[in-house]
Design a protein around this motif. Structure first.
Motif, PDB file in Angstrom:
ATOM      1  N   ILE A 486       0.872  -1.173   0.000  1.00 35.64           N
ATOM      2  CA  ILE A 486       0.000   0.000   0.000  1.00 35.64           C
ATOM      3  C   ILE A 486       0.905   1.217   0.000  1.00 35.64           C
ATOM      4  N   ILE A 487       0.812   1.999  -1.068  1.00 40.38           N
ATOM      5  CA  ILE A 487       1.810   3.035  -1.330  1.00 40.38           C
ATOM      6  C   ILE A 487       1.215   4.409  -1.039  1.00 40.38           C
ATOM      7  N   GLY A 488       1.617   5.021   0.066  1.00 44.62           N
ATOM      8  CA  GLY A 488       1.203   6.384   0.385  1.00 44.62           C
ATOM      9  C   GLY A 488      -0.276   6.489   0.707  1.00 44.62           C
ATOM     10  N   GLY A 489      -0.887   7.610   0.254  1.00 30.93           N
ATOM     11  CA  GLY A 489      -2.278   7.920   0.577  1.00 30.93           C
ATOM     12  C   GLY A 489      -2.328   9.016   1.629  1.00 30.93           C
ATOM     13  N   TYR A 490      -2.013  10.241   1.219  1.00 29.78           N
ATOM     14  CA  TYR A 490      -1.885  11.382   2.131  1.00 29.78           C
ATOM     15  C   TYR A 490      -0.813  11.120   3.187  1.00 29.78           C
ATOM     16  N   THR A 491       0.151  10.319   2.857  1.00 26.18           N
ATOM     17  CA  THR A 491       1.256   9.998   3.758  1.00 26.18           C
ATOM     18  C   THR A 491       2.450   9.563   2.933  1.00 26.18           C
ATOM     19  N   ARG A 492       3.638   9.617   3.522  1.00 23.29           N
ATOM     20  CA  ARG A 492       4.847   9.119   2.866  1.00 23.29           C
ATOM     21  C   ARG A 492       5.013   7.620   3.086  1.00 23.29           C
ATOM     22  N   ARG A 493       4.215   7.069   3.951  1.00 19.30           N
ATOM     23  CA  ARG A 493       4.432   5.699   4.403  1.00 19.30           C
ATOM     24  C   ARG A 493       4.058   4.664   3.328  1.00 19.30           C
ATOM     25  N   GLU A 508      10.530   1.170   3.009  1.00 21.54           N
ATOM     26  CA  GLU A 508      11.143   2.493   2.836  1.00 21.54           C
ATOM     27  C   GLU A 508      10.085   3.515   2.413  1.00 21.54           C
ATOM     28  N   ASN A 509      10.113   4.688   3.049  1.00 18.89           N
ATOM     29  CA  ASN A 509       9.110   5.720   2.788  1.00 18.89           C
ATOM     30  C   ASN A 509       9.263   6.333   1.399  1.00 18.89           C
ATOM     31  N   LEU A 510       8.153   6.918   0.926  1.00 18.61           N
ATOM     32  CA  LEU A 510       8.193   7.775  -0.245  1.00 18.61           C
ATOM     33  C   LEU A 510       8.897   9.086   0.114  1.00 18.61           C
ATOM     34  N   LYS A 511       9.279   9.837  -0.923  1.00 20.05           N
ATOM     35  CA  LYS A 511       9.965  11.101  -0.663  1.00 20.05           C
ATOM     36  C   LYS A 511       8.994  12.187  -0.203  1.00 20.05           C
ATOM     37  N   GLY A 531       0.525  11.436  -9.669  1.00 19.70           N
ATOM     38  CA  GLY A 531      -0.166  11.690  -8.409  1.00 19.70           C
ATOM     39  C   GLY A 531      -0.111  13.152  -8.016  1.00 19.70           C
ATOM     40  N   ARG A 532      -0.491  13.390  -6.774  1.00 25.42           N
ATOM     41  CA  ARG A 532      -0.381  14.725  -6.187  1.00 25.42           C
ATOM     42  C   ARG A 532       0.383  14.577  -4.872  1.00 25.42           C
ATOM     43  N   PHE A 533       1.056  15.636  -4.470  1.00 24.47           N
ATOM     44  CA  PHE A 533       1.838  15.544  -3.234  1.00 24.47           C
ATOM     45  C   PHE A 533       1.743  16.849  -2.452  1.00 24.47           C
ATOM     46  N   LEU A 534       2.009  16.727  -1.170  1.00 22.75           N
ATOM     47  CA  LEU A 534       2.038  17.889  -0.287  1.00 22.75           C
ATOM     48  C   LEU A 534       3.479  18.363  -0.175  1.00 22.75           C
ATOM     49  N   ASN A 535       3.720  19.613  -0.582  1.00 21.06           N
ATOM     50  CA  ASN A 535       5.085  20.124  -0.510  1.00 21.06           C
ATOM     51  C   ASN A 535       5.404  20.590   0.908  1.00 21.06           C
ATOM     52  N   GLY A 536       6.561  21.192   1.066  1.00 20.12           N
ATOM     53  CA  GLY A 536       7.007  21.608   2.390  1.00 20.12           C
ATOM     54  C   GLY A 536       6.131  22.665   3.024  1.00 20.12           C
ATOM     55  N   HIS A 537       5.300  23.345   2.228  1.00 19.56           N
ATOM     56  CA  HIS A 537       4.394  24.364   2.759  1.00 19.56           C
ATOM     57  C   HIS A 537       2.968  23.832   2.880  1.00 19.56           C
ATOM     58  N   ASP A 538       2.821  22.480   2.834  1.00 18.68           N
ATOM     59  CA  ASP A 538       1.512  21.818   2.922  1.00 18.68           C
ATOM     60  C   ASP A 538       0.567  22.244   1.800  1.00 18.68           C
ATOM     61  N   ALA A 539       1.129  22.665   0.687  1.00 20.38           N
ATOM     62  CA  ALA A 539       0.323  22.977  -0.499  1.00 20.38           C
ATOM     63  C   ALA A 539       0.334  21.767  -1.431  1.00 20.38           C
ATOM     64  N   VAL A 555      14.683  -0.300  -1.750  1.00 20.02           N
ATOM     65  CA  VAL A 555      15.253   0.971  -2.214  1.00 20.02           C
ATOM     66  C   VAL A 555      14.389   1.535  -3.338  1.00 20.02           C
ATOM     67  N   TRP A 556      14.149   2.861  -3.275  1.00 18.04           N
ATOM     68  CA  TRP A 556      13.468   3.593  -4.343  1.00 18.04           C
ATOM     69  C   TRP A 556      14.503   4.204  -5.281  1.00 18.04           C
ATOM     70  N   THR A 557      14.241   4.135  -6.590  1.00 18.74           N
ATOM     71  CA  THR A 557      15.100   4.808  -7.556  1.00 18.74           C
ATOM     72  C   THR A 557      14.230   5.594  -8.533  1.00 18.74           C
ATOM     73  N   SER A 558      14.751   6.709  -9.026  1.00 14.18           N
ATOM     74  CA  SER A 558      14.010   7.521  -9.987  1.00 14.18           C
ATOM     75  C   SER A 558      14.164   6.935 -11.381  1.00 14.18           C
ATOM     76  N   LYS A 559      13.075   6.941 -12.140  1.00 16.47           N
ATOM     77  CA  LYS A 559      13.085   6.491 -13.532  1.00 16.47           C
ATOM     78  C   LYS A 559      12.909   7.672 -14.485  1.00 16.47           C
ATOM     79  N   GLY A 560      13.096   8.864 -13.971  1.00 11.33           N
ATOM     80  CA  GLY A 560      12.902  10.063 -14.789  1.00 11.33           C
ATOM     81  C   GLY A 560      11.549  10.685 -14.505  1.00 11.33           C
ATOM     82  N   THR A 561      10.875  11.160 -15.536  1.00  9.12           N
ATOM     83  CA  THR A 561       9.581  11.815 -15.359  1.00  9.12           C
ATOM     84  C   THR A 561       8.601  11.367 -16.436  1.00  9.12           C
ATOM     85  N   LEU A 562       7.329  11.568 -16.154  1.00 13.44           N
ATOM     86  CA  LEU A 562       6.300  11.397 -17.173  1.00 13.44           C
ATOM     87  C   LEU A 562       6.380  12.573 -18.159  1.00 13.44           C
TER      88      LEU A 562
END
Length: 584
Positions: A486-493, A508-511, A531-539, A555-562
């Motif tokens: 179960i990956i995230g969902g308003y959480t990094r967990r 391992e947590n999401l970023k 997806g959508r994410f909450l940045n450091g300013h909770d936006a 381990v998480w690795t980046s595959k680039g971007t969509l």
């Protein structure tokens, strides 16, 4: 035409050959006076030096350095070698170069084999490999067996399995022996869908039905039935007269039918070797991303395929219309887009849809399939064996639904199943070991639901398990072996539910705190997109993130971007047949 340049084997041999050639070129009359043997073919005589021939070939070494009569003769007649070929070989011996053409390659290859010129033999093999095509590769295999040329045989066999569709249409194919055909059909490298494998063996039998119809059972066992669409299997294959004429074939099909109807992942001892055979190497899973909200502007009709080899995205055919919060699922190598809220850009009106659209990579065309029993959107879909399960969502009454229905691909029909005990929106859903698991979600008041709802497929019954561990909303779930991630969902967990041990394991947590993203499994690795994410300013921000998680290393690795920012989309593994070998 091709010119091949090579040196003679052995360091001292090459040195002697070079000095001799220089001497002959500087003093041609003296060079000819120093020759001590004539190589003859028909009426052609070629003056040569014994020591040059001995240093170049084990054949001539044995001839001139042993007690053979030729060791003392001034003329040696080489039977079976034409004058043109002999001249070419002598030029090769003295200059290290030879011109190979289709007119001369076969007799040259035979002569090179007879005279023990291994490098020349392989040069001829390389030349023939460059002429390989689907039309001639089977003939080349037979030729390679006559010439005992393993390098040519392997390359020709590689082309035969890689271009199987074209090869199967060639005249040579129907002349294959039964053992030869069996060898192809059981090859993991064969580039063909299993439906085509079946049709090919039928064509081979029909070429000589009187003598070949008895082979149907042995050939049929080479077809990997698990990867054939049930409709094709039970309507086309099962009704084929040749198949029906074989008691053993009909027994195999009935065993598969019972296996599917029992909704069991286990099979009997007799069927197991056929059912558990893995996909062929050329059938590879590839990631497809479809639908969703693009760049936070509008619902997208795009469908994208990710090419792992080039690490680039390719555009597929667009969805016929824009669908808001449809569900996405894959079964039998076909992508299904189920329901959703259809939007009219012209009028601004919307309607809840029961329509099902399908996409096959083979045709790259969208088609409509049997519609659902109930229109819905914001629902979840999951596949298991030959079923698609659709759970909950919002119906035409704008209320959260607890209804469940499933699509049976064997019979091409939808049927209502036992409803969810608790109606929830945006849960994480996965299927494993004859069960569908519904984790968390939120109720009509947007409160998190802290429970796992488990559907027992074979009994059509639900059970519930309350747990404080579950607190996910708008999170995807994916299965790797016996763990549901179960990956995230308003959480990094990210947590993994071990279905065998009935316990959760922390990963391992999401970023970032992620929601409305999508996840799927390819080659036992977890791929998460958008997806959508909450940045450091909770936006809240939209994401074009593309990441991979390896459960073996945690381990998480980046595959680039969509190619663009995307959320509420589908992310699925689709199997395609590729004639390119898989990467290591």
């Amino acid at each position: 035409m091709r010119t091949h340049t090579d040196s003679l084997p052995g360091g001292c041999g090459f040195k002697f050959y070079t000095e001799e050639r220089m001497a002959l070129s500087q003093q041609p009359e003296t060079g000819e006076d120093l020759t001590d043997v004539l190589l003859c073919s028909d009426n052609t005589e070629i003056p040569c030096h014994r020591n040059v021939l001995v240093s170049s070939s084990l054949y001539f070494r044995a001839m001139f350095c042993s007690n053979f009569v030729e060791s003392s003769q001034g003329r040696v007649n080489l039977k079976g070698i034409s004058p043109d070929v002999l001249c070419g070989i002598v030029d090769y011996v003295y200059t290290g170069a030879i011109t190979i053409s289709m007119d001369i390659v076969l007799p040259l290859m035979q002569a090179a084999s007879m005279l023990y010129y291994g490098r020349l033999f392989e040069a001829c093999s390389t030349f023939l490999q460059e002429q390989l095509s689907p039309d001639n590769c089977l003939s080349m295999i037979r030729l390679s067996e006559i010439l005992h040329c393993d390098s040519l045989k392997e390359k020709a066999k590689e082309m035969a399995v890689r271009s199987f569709s074209d090869v199967a249409a060639s005249e040579d194919f129907c002349e294959l022996s039964l053992p030869e055909l069996m060898c192809y059909l059981e090859d993991d490298r064969l580039c063909a869908e299993e439906e085509q494998v079946f049709e090919t063996l039928l064509a081979w039998i029909h070429h000589d039905p009187f003598s070949r119809r008895g082979a149907i059972h042995d050939l049929f066992k080479k077809v990997r039935l698990r990867y054939i669409h049930p409709t094709y299997l039970f309507q086309f294959i099962a009704n084929d007269p040749l198949v029906q004429s074989s008691t053993l074939c009909t027994e195999i099909i009935e065993s598969v039918r019972r296996l599917m109807l029992s909704v069991s992942a286990k099979c009997g001892r007799e069927l197991k070797p056929l059912w558990t055979t893995p996909r062929r190497y050329t059938c590879r899973e590839t990631l497809v991303v479809v639908g969703g909200r693009k760049n936070n502007e509008q619902t997208s009709r795009e469908a994208l395929l990710y090419d792992e080899r080039t690490q680039r995205w390719q555009w597929l055919a667009k969805l016929p219309l824009r669908l808001y919060k449809a569900s996405y699922v894959c079964i039998h190598s076909i992508l299904y887009v189920v329901g959703g809220l259809s939007l009219s850009m012209a009028s601004g009106d919307s309607s809840v849809s029961a329509t099902v659209y399908t996409l096959s990579l083979k045709t790259n065309q969208w088609r409509t399939a049997e519609p659902m029993l109930e229109p819905r959107y914001a629902h979840q879909s999951v596949s298991y064996l030959h079923f698609i399960f659709v759970l909950g969502g919002i119906g035409v009454d704008k209320q959260i639904s607890n209804s469940v229905e499933r699509y049976n691909s064997m019979f091409n029909q939808w049927e209502a199943m036992a409803p969810l005990p608790t109606a929830v929106l945006h849960p994480a859903v996965a299927a494993n070991d004859q069960r569908v698991y519904v984790f968390g979600g939120e109720d009509a008041m947007q409160n998190p639901v802290r429970e796992i709802q488990v559907y027992h497929i074979s009994r059509n019954l639900w059970s519930r398990l309350e747990t404080r561990t579950v607190k996910n909303v708008c999170a995807p779930a994916a299965v790797i072996e016996d763990k549901i991630y179960i990956i995230g969902g308003y959480t990094r967990r990210m947590i993994a539910y071990d279905t065998k041990a009935n316990k959760f394991v922390k990963c391992e947590n999401l970023k970032e705190r992620r929601m409305h993203h999508s996840a799927t499994v390819i080659n036992n690795k977890l791929y998460v997109t958008g997806g959508r994410f909450l940045n450091g300013h909770d936006a809240i921000e939209d994401s074009d993130c593309f990441e991979c998680y390896d459960p073996k290393t945690d381990v998480w690795t980046s595959k680039g971007t969509l190619p663009y920012k995307l959320f509420d989309h589908g992310s699925l593994p689709l199997v395609c047949v590729s004639n390119r070998p898989n990467p290591p």
